[in-house]
Design an enzyme around this catalytic site. Structure first.
Site, PDB file in Angstrom:
ATOM      1  N   ARG A   5       0.787  -1.240   0.000  1.00  0.00           N
ATOM      2  CA  ARG A   5       0.000   0.000   0.000  1.00  0.00           C
ATOM      3  C   ARG A   5       0.819   1.290   0.000  1.00  0.00           C
ATOM      4  O   ARG A   5       0.283   2.343  -0.305  1.00  0.00           O
ATOM      5  CB  ARG A   5      -0.958   0.093   1.207  1.00  0.00           C
ATOM      6  CG  ARG A   5      -1.993  -0.987   1.291  1.00  0.00           C
ATOM      7  CD  ARG A   5      -3.094  -0.570   2.233  1.00  0.00           C
ATOM      8  NE  ARG A   5      -2.598  -0.204   3.554  1.00  0.00           N
ATOM      9  CZ  ARG A   5      -3.275   0.586   4.387  1.00  0.00           C
ATOM     10  NH1 ARG A   5      -4.419   1.119   4.027  1.00  0.00           N
ATOM     11  NH2 ARG A   5      -2.775   0.858   5.580  1.00  0.00           N
ATOM     12  N   ASP A   6       2.083   1.259   0.373  1.00  0.00           N
ATOM     13  CA  ASP A   6       2.819   2.520   0.496  1.00  0.00           C
ATOM     14  C   ASP A   6       4.258   2.376  -0.009  1.00  0.00           C
ATOM     15  O   ASP A   6       5.203   2.791   0.653  1.00  0.00           O
ATOM     16  CB  ASP A   6       2.801   2.993   1.949  1.00  0.00           C
ATOM     17  CG  ASP A   6       3.126   4.480   2.090  1.00  0.00           C
ATOM     18  OD1 ASP A   6       2.936   5.223   1.107  1.00  0.00           O
ATOM     19  OD2 ASP A   6       3.567   4.900   3.169  1.00  0.00           O
ATOM     20  N   LEU A   7       4.413   1.804  -1.189  1.00  0.00           N
ATOM     21  CA  LEU A   7       5.744   1.677  -1.782  1.00  0.00           C
ATOM     22  C   LEU A   7       6.238   3.041  -2.247  1.00  0.00           C
ATOM     23  O   LEU A   7       5.536   3.756  -2.978  1.00  0.00           O
ATOM     24  CB  LEU A   7       5.693   0.730  -2.989  1.00  0.00           C
ATOM     25  CG  LEU A   7       5.757  -0.765  -2.733  1.00  0.00           C
ATOM     26  CD1 LEU A   7       5.625  -1.511  -4.054  1.00  0.00           C
ATOM     27  CD2 LEU A   7       7.039  -1.156  -2.025  1.00  0.00           C
ATOM     28  N   THR A  15       0.167   8.657   0.174  1.00  0.00           N
ATOM     29  CA  THR A  15       1.423   9.274  -0.233  1.00  0.00           C
ATOM     30  C   THR A  15       1.211   9.701  -1.674  1.00  0.00           C
ATOM     31  O   THR A  15       1.336   8.898  -2.597  1.00  0.00           O
ATOM     32  CB  THR A  15       2.612   8.305  -0.116  1.00  0.00           C
ATOM     33  OG1 THR A  15       2.714   7.845   1.232  1.00  0.00           O
ATOM     34  CG2 THR A  15       3.905   9.023  -0.477  1.00  0.00           C
TER      35      THR A  15
END
Length: 314
Positions: free
Chosen positions: A99-101, A139
């Site tokens: 989810r937040d690479l 992000t």
């Protein structure tokens, strides 16, 4: 450290569930070394990665007195990350979505090998479901459009984020750059336009990369892959296994200085899962490994069970 607001909302059961996720093991995932549960204190302790984040070396290298990353090093980092995400998506016992690479969640060791960090944000996909809805991990610049719009989460959300990282590795530019003109502010939109213009594409390559013909050919392959990963429609994006297959031939196969479990069993990451299982079965049936007092059997890498975790808490 879990934020105080989250601590107030989560009890021991939720914390244990979080541990069940972050204790997954892979050479390209930052390992959880331990944890602390003491009243309202909730701490996770991860292995130390001495070279810090990818963003440090990609965007802030000059200010920190570092050398710019060579193209081969960028390729190896990309493949390391791809293998870690591939494991989360399809090679672990269950499907996980990060989810937040982003570059600040990719950590580097002294040998500049990369591991995916901040796996505490990963979400376990419900059994049998290809997509599900969850609170958005925001992000901006790395969010797949369908995830930003609906909160629907699939593995293709990670694929999109990985595509953005590939674009950053090629250009040396951030996903969102407020110093640029408005039409070039968003890296993905700008990169897509430049990718269509073959004459202009060479001008977007990071100036610190020494681009000979062989390097340019490699960059073109990665650029096309990045474009596919950032396709607007999720079904048009490849799986991470395909990404690994594209990146692997571009670099030499890495051999660790110390043989690990995969190497002992004759398994490498270029094998398909059925091939790896077959090789493992062959070694299990014909093992000649010496597990005498001078050596210890290889660790399985399987995450601790709830029983063992409960024992630690008692």
């Amino acid at each position: 450290m879990m934020q105080s607001g989250i601590v107030a909302e989560k009890g021991v059961d939720e914390f244990m569930a979080e541990i069940a996720v972050v204790t997954i093991r892979h050479r390209n995932l930052v390992n959880l070394m331990g944890y602390c549960l003491d009243e309202n204190e909730r701490l996770f302790v991860y292995e130390y990665m001495p070279q810090g984040t990818l963003s440090r070396h990609l965007f802030h290298w000059e200010n920190e007195g570092l050398k710019p990353l060579e193209w081969k090093t960028r390729l190896i980092i990309a493949l390391d990350v791809a293998r870690g995400v591939e494991y989360l998506h399809g090679l672990a016992q269950q499907t996980f979505i990060h989810r937040d690479l982003k570059p600040s969640n990719i950590l580097l060791g002294d040998n500049m090998r990369a591991k995916v960090a901040d796996v505490g944000l990963v979400r376990l996909a419900p059994q049998g479901k290809a997509s599900f809805q969850t609170r958005i991990a925001r992000t901006f610049g790395y969010l797949a459009p369908e995830y930003a719009a609906t909160g629907r989460l699939t593995t293709k959300v990670d694929v999109y984020s990985f595509g953005v990282i590939l674009m950053e590795l090629i250009t040396g530019r951030k996903a969102l750059d407020e110093s640029r003109p408005e039409e070039n502010f968003h890296l993905v939109s700008w990169f897509r336009r430049m990718l269509l213009d073959k004459d202009s594409f060479r001008t977007i390559i990071d100036l610190t990369i020494e681009a000979d013909e062989e390097t340019l050919s490699s960059i073109n392959t990665v650029a096309e892959l990045a474009g596919h990963c950032c396709a607007r429609e999720p079904h048009q994006r490849p799986d991470m296994s395909h990404v690994v297959n594209v990146l692997s031939p571009l670099i030499e196969v890495w051999k660790p200085t110390e043989p690990d479990v995969d190497e002992i069993y004759g398994i490498n990451f270029n094998m398909t899962l059925p091939e790896a299982l077959q090789r493992w079965k062959q070694f299990e049936g014909n093992s000649t490994l010496d597990f005498s007092s001078n050596s210890s059997p290889p660790q399985s890498g399987i995450a601790p069970s709830y029983r063992s975790l409960d024992a630690r808490l008692s």
